[in-house]
Enzyme design. Structure first.
Site, PDB file in Angstrom:
ATOM      1  N   HIS A 145      27.503 -11.762  26.229  1.00 35.97           N
ATOM      2  CA  HIS A 145      28.252 -12.488  27.266  1.00 35.97           C
ATOM      3  C   HIS A 145      28.901 -13.767  26.716  1.00 35.97           C
ATOM      4  CE1 HIS A 145      26.646 -10.048  30.543  1.00 35.97           C
ATOM      5  NE2 HIS A 145      25.405 -10.343  30.243  1.00 35.97           N
TER       6      HIS A 145
HETATM    7  O1  RIB Z   1      26.058 -13.340  33.755  1.00 36.67           O
HETATM    8  C1  RIB Z   1      25.832 -13.717  32.412  1.00 36.67           C
HETATM    9  C2  RIB Z   1      25.782 -15.200  32.281  1.00 36.67           C
HETATM   10  O2  RIB Z   1      24.682 -15.711  33.022  1.00 36.67           O
HETATM   11  C3  RIB Z   1      25.549 -15.673  30.831  1.00 36.67           C
HETATM   12  O3  RIB Z   1      26.200 -16.913  30.644  1.00 36.67           O
HETATM   13  C4  RIB Z   1      24.069 -15.867  30.766  1.00 36.67           C
HETATM   14  O4  RIB Z   1      23.703 -16.902  29.842  1.00 36.67           O
HETATM   15  C5  RIB Z   1      23.761 -16.333  32.156  1.00 36.67           C
HETATM   16  O5  RIB Z   1      23.990 -17.729  32.193  1.00 36.67           O
END
Ligand code: RIB
Ligand code: CA
Length: 309
Positions: free
Chosen positions: A239
């Site tokens: 992510h």
């Molecule tokens: O949905 C994924 C996000 O949410 C990423 O940034 C993870 O670190 C959480 O913060």
């Protein structure tokens, strides 16, 4: 001339990998970092951002504490995924850097003034700190070059069927950012769910013998086990690494200009990033977001491994 970059994070297991990567990009000069509540409470994410940067050899980079809670709704952490400490229980050496006490938004605005029209902001947690900067300093929106966020989802969410965690945690702050007029590049779940690593990839990274190798391998095992239980398969998603990689390798990703609004009222779509990307009539009035939808997954994985090696 290197790109001046500020990174704001709710570190977080995937944030930790992204922070390490950000210190390895030779076209990027990190000029500051800040912590925000999200995956864990602020005092934990502040400690995690400091310690991960120190682990990467950047204990000299000032890290500023930001918001302890979202603008309006109560904080809901992601301790189920990131553990109570935010790093899946992985213990890091404490950074020896003196703790900054100034608020993230004051320091971020100062950085935008120091690098007028050049500063790029990478926000990989809830957008509370960024929104605070926008509201407190009206000139910030015209001074900062752009904002790259991990957040949102045009198709489907992960915190709810509609909403992705970073936006869902503080939808009101997110709306402020999307409405600010600052050019936003949005790495939502539409792209980040396509950027994965397997246990084999993590074991390979763990074998590199770098100070961060073991942390990446062990802490991500926590997330991987959760994904198996959730039915995502034996993978982790990169992510937060996506916006960081984009700084130096934009060619690995494809996006479309779009309008994005956040549902801030209530109901099943609360926290959803509503976009006009697929409509022909009725485009949203403000269209300053580039929504990333596709990318070269193999090349992304290879780049991440190269940078971590
Ligand atoms: O949905 C994924 C996000 O949410 C990423 O940034 C993870 O670190 C959480 O913060
Ligand atoms: Ca994050």
């Amino acid at each position: 001339m290197k790109q001046p970059v500020w990174i704001d994070s709710d570190a977080g297991i995937d944030d930790a990998m992204a922070l390490i990567l950000a210190t390895k990009l030779d076209t990027v000069e990190l000029v500051g970092a800040s912590a925000v509540c999200g995956n864990a409470e602020l005092y934990k994410t502040f400690r995690n951002v400091r310690n991960v940067l120190a682990l990467a050899g950047r204990g000299d980079l000032p890290v500023y504490p930001g918001a302890e809670k979202p603008w309006i709704i109560p904080l809901r952490t992601a301790s189920n995924a990131h553990g109570g400490d935010g790093l899946g229980g992985y213990i890091l050496p404490e950074s020896e850097a003196p703790e900054e006490t100034r608020h993230a938004w004051d320091a971020l605005y100062e950085a935008a003034c120091r690098y007028p029209h050049e500063l790029r902001v990478v926000a990989v947690g809830p957008l509370t700190n960024i929104a605070n900067t926008i509201i407190k300093y009206p000139k910030f929106s015209s001074l900062v070059k752009d904002i790259l966020i991990m957040g949102g989802a045009i198709i489907a969410g992960n915190s709810t069927p509609a909403a992705e965690f970073n936006i869902y945690t503080d939808p009101h702050a997110a709306q402020c950012v999307f409405k600010s007029g600052i050019p936003v590049t949005m790495f939502g779940l539409d792209i980040t769910h396509k950027m994965k690593m397997t246990q084999e990839d993590l074991d390979e990274i763990g074998s590199y013998g770098k100070p961060w190798s073991e942390m990446i391998r062990v802490s991500n095992a926590t997330i991987l086990r959760l994904h198996v239980r959730k039915g995502y398969g034996e993978v982790i998603f990169l992510h937060d690494s996506c916006p960081v990689l984009y700084l130096q390798y934009p060619e690995l990703f494809e996006g479309k200009k779009a309008g994005v609004n956040v549902e801030t009222r209530s109901g099943p779509a609360f926290g959803k990033t509503v976009s006009d990307i697929y409509v022909y009539e009725g485009k949203l009035p403000q269209r300053n977001t580039t929504v990333i939808l596709n990318g070269n997954a193999e090349a992304v994985t290879e780049r991440v491994k190269e940078l971590l090696k």
